[in-house]
Design an enzyme around this catalytic site. Structure first.
Site, PDB file in Angstrom:
ATOM      1  CD  GLU A 254      -2.657   0.128  -0.533  1.00 43.69           C
ATOM      2  OE1 GLU A 254      -2.565   1.229  -1.085  1.00 43.69           O
ATOM      3  OE2 GLU A 254      -2.968  -0.903  -1.138  1.00 43.69           O
TER       4      GLU A 254
HETATM    5  C1  LIG Z   1       2.158  -9.673   0.290  1.00 47.51           C
HETATM    6  C2  LIG Z   1       1.984  -8.540  -0.663  1.00 47.51           C
HETATM    7  C3  LIG Z   1       0.713  -8.139  -1.023  1.00 47.51           C
HETATM    8  C4  LIG Z   1       0.530  -7.112  -1.951  1.00 47.51           C
HETATM    9  N1  LIG Z   1      -0.732  -6.781  -2.373  1.00 47.51           N
HETATM   10  C5  LIG Z   1      -0.880  -5.965  -3.446  1.00 47.51           C
HETATM   11  C6  LIG Z   1      -2.158  -5.785  -4.067  1.00 47.51           C
HETATM   12  O1  LIG Z   1      -3.173  -6.308  -3.599  1.00 47.51           O
HETATM   13  N2  LIG Z   1      -2.226  -5.028  -5.176  1.00 47.51           N
HETATM   14  C7  LIG Z   1      -1.127  -4.424  -5.727  1.00 47.51           C
HETATM   15  O2  LIG Z   1      -1.262  -3.772  -6.755  1.00 47.51           O
HETATM   16  N3  LIG Z   1       0.089  -4.544  -5.152  1.00 47.51           N
HETATM   17  C8  LIG Z   1       0.243  -5.308  -4.041  1.00 47.51           C
HETATM   18  N4  LIG Z   1       1.475  -5.476  -3.457  1.00 47.51           N
HETATM   19  C9  LIG Z   1       2.600  -4.733  -3.994  1.00 47.51           C
HETATM   20  C10 LIG Z   1       3.125  -3.663  -3.044  1.00 47.51           C
HETATM   21  O3  LIG Z   1       2.216  -2.617  -2.940  1.00 47.51           O
HETATM   22  C11 LIG Z   1       4.508  -3.242  -3.566  1.00 47.51           C
HETATM   23  O4  LIG Z   1       5.387  -4.315  -3.271  1.00 47.51           O
HETATM   24  C12 LIG Z   1       5.002  -1.957  -2.958  1.00 47.51           C
HETATM   25  O5  LIG Z   1       4.203  -0.899  -3.392  1.00 47.51           O
HETATM   26  C13 LIG Z   1       6.458  -1.663  -3.311  1.00 47.51           C
HETATM   27  O6  LIG Z   1       6.747  -1.891  -4.654  1.00 47.51           O
HETATM   28  P1  LIG Z   1       7.978  -2.824  -5.041  1.00 47.51           P
HETATM   29  O7  LIG Z   1       7.839  -4.089  -4.289  1.00 47.51           O
HETATM   30  O8  LIG Z   1       8.089  -2.918  -6.507  1.00 47.51           O
HETATM   31  O9  LIG Z   1       9.249  -2.064  -4.473  1.00 47.51           O
HETATM   32  P2  LIG Z   1      10.041  -0.892  -5.205  1.00 47.51           P
HETATM   33  O10 LIG Z   1       9.109   0.129  -5.728  1.00 47.51           O
HETATM   34  O11 LIG Z   1      11.012  -1.478  -6.169  1.00 47.51           O
HETATM   35  O12 LIG Z   1      10.837  -0.241  -3.993  1.00 47.51           O
HETATM   36  C14 LIG Z   1      12.051  -0.787  -3.465  1.00 47.51           C
HETATM   37  C15 LIG Z   1      12.557   0.142  -2.366  1.00 47.51           C
HETATM   38  O13 LIG Z   1      12.861   1.426  -2.918  1.00 47.51           O
HETATM   39  C16 LIG Z   1      12.152   2.441  -2.253  1.00 47.51           C
HETATM   40  N5  LIG Z   1      11.739   3.451  -3.226  1.00 47.51           N
HETATM   41  C17 LIG Z   1      11.152   3.257  -4.416  1.00 47.51           C
HETATM   42  N6  LIG Z   1      10.910   4.428  -5.018  1.00 47.51           N
HETATM   43  C18 LIG Z   1      11.322   5.389  -4.182  1.00 47.51           C
HETATM   44  C19 LIG Z   1      11.333   6.814  -4.227  1.00 47.51           C
HETATM   45  N7  LIG Z   1      10.831   7.474  -5.240  1.00 47.51           N
HETATM   46  N8  LIG Z   1      11.852   7.466  -3.175  1.00 47.51           N
HETATM   47  C20 LIG Z   1      12.338   6.805  -2.111  1.00 47.51           C
HETATM   48  N9  LIG Z   1      12.357   5.467  -2.013  1.00 47.51           N
HETATM   49  C21 LIG Z   1      11.853   4.767  -3.035  1.00 47.51           C
HETATM   50  C22 LIG Z   1      10.949   1.742  -1.633  1.00 47.51           C
HETATM   51  O14 LIG Z   1      10.454   2.454  -0.525  1.00 47.51           O
HETATM   52  C23 LIG Z   1      11.537   0.387  -1.266  1.00 47.51           C
HETATM   53  O15 LIG Z   1      12.192   0.455  -0.029  1.00 47.51           O
HETATM   54  C24 LIG Z   1       1.673  -6.459  -2.492  1.00 47.51           C
HETATM   55  C25 LIG Z   1       2.956  -6.840  -2.096  1.00 47.51           C
HETATM   56  C26 LIG Z   1       3.116  -7.883  -1.214  1.00 47.51           C
HETATM   57  C27 LIG Z   1       4.519  -8.307  -0.863  1.00 47.51           C
END
Ligand SMILES: Cc1cc2nc3c(=O)[nH]c(=O)nc-3n(C[C@H](O)[C@H](O)[C@H](O)COP(=O)(O)OP(=O)(O)OC[C@H]3O[C@@H](n4cnc5c(N)ncnc54)[C@H](O)[C@@H]3O)c2cc1C
Length: 598
Positions: free
Chosen positions: A443
């Protein structure tokens, strides 16, 4: 094995003594008739459902997990489906929804309290109806009358469940990178949607008759980035002419993730292969519509961590009272026993009181926000609605970020109180730690919440929303003016508010020169604002407790409130000093090191 008792006494304290909801709701014509007896009855019955039906499935659901068959169908853990049927049949699904679509129209603040208990009992299970709630909010705000008529009554009754499909392998935090395509079918105005979504919570399961996915995708001529995203409703079964689940849509679960916690919730890779969908809201403005669901989910995630922290606290408290180890250094406290219960050791008390202070302030904060949401949508006065909308917008990232960070710390402390036994599965504590960890990530990670708070909610409007919260703080402090006994609580609150204003103006000046300054300050800044809200909540609670004691109450509950407020200001609040130093240290120390030199 862990246990769970709905914390009705503290819930009622917050609702009736702190927020005085009966009086507050009387000003909202829709809720003018609701009385304390009704609210308490809902909480008691709801609490029974959570403790007796959902809670017994928590550990078994964690151990069993979800299973996907070769045809893409997913089976949830034993008992989940039956509990869901009971949830729907007993009307719990429709508690807070609009009567226009078959809901019971209960105030949001009461619904929030019920959701806290559901999450304490079983976070993984609660995510199925939780996402449905968010999908309902988004469709209600942006759906056409036809889409609303078709989908909302089914989502409200719980017969159909919802999901949010944003994330793709290359597009997580940065949704501007998403690639899923939507091509219009001019014959009927629907769209053919193709792409792969990952990590979709409740993406496929056997609990409801239909699953309604809200999917972000791009039109062929969409501009790049976040300004080229549209939102579509994509049902698993396309409703037929009678509105019943009809033709199977080309939206399939390709796999389910193996993950750290919330095993009872199916986290799916979802393949859309020309799936039929219908646009919600305007073309290329889908993120606006999805934000309704995201904001609802962010508040929901805060509730997840409050729920987990509460149940973990209850168990560690019970354990600390019965586990005997060592003698108290100030002399035996249980001379009849071979050793003293560990609750007499000061550091065990630190761990218990930290949990208690975080949980009770989070409850006061989230229910206060729940009432603000009721006012935002239902108060007859336009200015009241606008002010409450601003407060909710300002504090949503704080609910998500601060409460989930504290929730993880609380569950870890609960495990620590159990010692080695907490690390063993039977205690249930390690499941709470694992389940709580995801709340800081999904989220929008807590970093994203911090950036949202500082850049969008505070700096972008010249602190206008923040000053509205300042007014709420001022009113509380002024209400205790001349009360010397309350100074121990009002003074630190006033001091922190002054420091927040100063720090905010200084960041503003620096961020105008380099936006990285705000990004570098954001995470400790959110934590400072979290403490500002908790200081407000503890000051508020201490004032009410003191009044009760002064008017002759001997109820130990109020003494405990005062003691916990004192603990909060003496032991947790001082963290703000270090956090403010971090805020003011600026971007230099973070950006000095060349990326290649790490
Ligand atoms: C169990 C689970 C359930 C989920 N459920 C859903 C769902 O129902 N629907 C859905 O659509 N998604 C869902 N997600 C996805 C979840 O919302 C994302 O994993 C999350 O938003 C982060 O994206 P990412 O994993 O690609 O990490 P990334 O975006 O690759 O981020 C990696 C790291 O970099 C940091 N970062 C990235 N961009 C920036 C920035 N601009 N400035 C500073 N720091 C930054 C982040 O904070 C993080 O620490 C789920 C994930 C999990 C693991």
């Amino acid at each position: 094995m862990p246990h769970y008792t709905p914390p009705l006494r503290d819930m009622q304290f917050v609702l009736h003594e702190l927020l005085e909801v009966e009086t507050a709701l009387r000003k909202l014509p829709q809720h003018a008739d609701i009385d304390r007896a009704t609210i308490d009855a809902v909480l008691e019955e709801g609490g029974r459902f959570c403790a007796d039906v959902l809670f017994p499935l928590n550990a078994s659901g964690d151990q069993e997990g979800c299973k996907r068959a070769a045809d893409g169908s997913v089976t949830t853990p034993k008992g989940f489906k039956e509990a869901y049927r009971q949830f729907v049949d007993s009307g719990w699904a429709s508690l807070g929804a609009d009567p226009e679509f078959g809901g019971q129209g209960l105030p949001h603040v009461v619904d929030s309290a019920f959701r806290e208990m559901m999450n304490s009992a079983n976070q993984a299970w609660t995510m199925y109806p939780g996402l449905t709630h968010g999908a309902y909010n988004a469709l209600k705000a942006f759906g056409t009358p036809q889409l609303k008529a078709l989908y909302l009554p089914k989502l409200v009754s719980g017969d159909w469940t919802g999901t949010m499909c944003l994330t793709e392998a290359q597009a997580g935090t940065d949704l501007g990178l998403l690639k899923t395509r939507a091509i219009e079918n001019p014959a009927d105005g629907s769209y053919a949607i193709t792409g792969t979504k990952i990590f979709i919570s409740s993406g496929e399961h056997d609990m409801s008759q239909n699953i309604i996915h809200l999917v972000l995708a791009r039109l062929p001529d969409a501009p790049p980035g976040t300004k080229g995203i549209s939102m579509f409703v994509v049902p698993k079964f396309v409703p037929d002419a009678d509105g019943k689940p009809g033709e199977r849509n080309a939206v399939l679960c390709a796999s389910i993730e193996h993950k750290m916690g919330i095993h009872g919730n199916a986290t799916c890779v979802i393949n859309l292969d020309g799936a039929r969908g219908w646009m919600v809201g305007e073309p290329n403005r889908g993120l606006n519509a999805m934000f309704v669901m995201m904001n609802s989910a962010r508040l929901g995630v805060g509730m997840q961590s409050l729920g987990l922290a509460e149940v973990a606290y209850q168990n560690s408290l019970a354990y600390a009272k019965e586990r005997v180890q060592g003698r108290s250094v100030s002399g035996p406290k249980a001379p009849d026993k071979p050793a003293d219960p560990i609750i007499f050791h000061p550091d065990v008390r630190r761990m218990l009181l930290t949990q208690k202070a975080y949980v009770e302030a989070a409850r006061a904060f989230t229910y206060w926000a729940g009432l603000a949401i009721d006012r935002e949508h239902k108060h007859p006065g336009e200015k009241v609605r606008a002010d409450n909308a601003d407060l909710v917008a300002l504090l949503t990232p704080v609910i998500k970020g601060f409460i989930t960070d504290n929730g993880y710390e609380s569950t870890t402390l609960a495990m620590q109180v159990f010692g080695g036994h907490g690390y063993i599965v039977e205690s249930g504590m390690e499941q709470y730690v694992r389940d709580a960890r995801i709340n800081m990530i999904y989220e929008g990670t807590n970093t994203v919440q911090a950036l949202d708070l500082l850049a969008r909610k505070v700096l972008a409007d010249g602190s206008a929303k923040l000053m509205k919260f300042g007014k709420v703080i001022r009113e509380l402090i002024d209400g205790h003016a001349g009360n010397a006994a309350m100074q121990e609580f009002t003074e630190p609150l006033a001091a922190l508010w002054a420091q927040v204003q100063k720090a905010t103006s200084e960041i503003d000046v620096k961020a105008r020169k380099n936006a990285d300054e705000a990004a570098a300050a954001a995470v400790p800044y959110l934590r400072v604002i979290g403490h500002l809200v908790f200081s407000f909540s503890w000051c508020h609670a201490a004032g009410v407790a003191m009044r009760k004691i002064d008017s002759g109450s001997n109820d130990p509950f109020y003494k405990a409130k005062l003691s916990t407020a004192r603990f909060y200001f003496a032991k947790l609040y001082p963290e703000t000093e270090a956090l403010l130093s971090q805020v003011m240290a600026g971007m230099g120390p973070l950006m000095e090191l060349d990326a290649k030199a790490f």
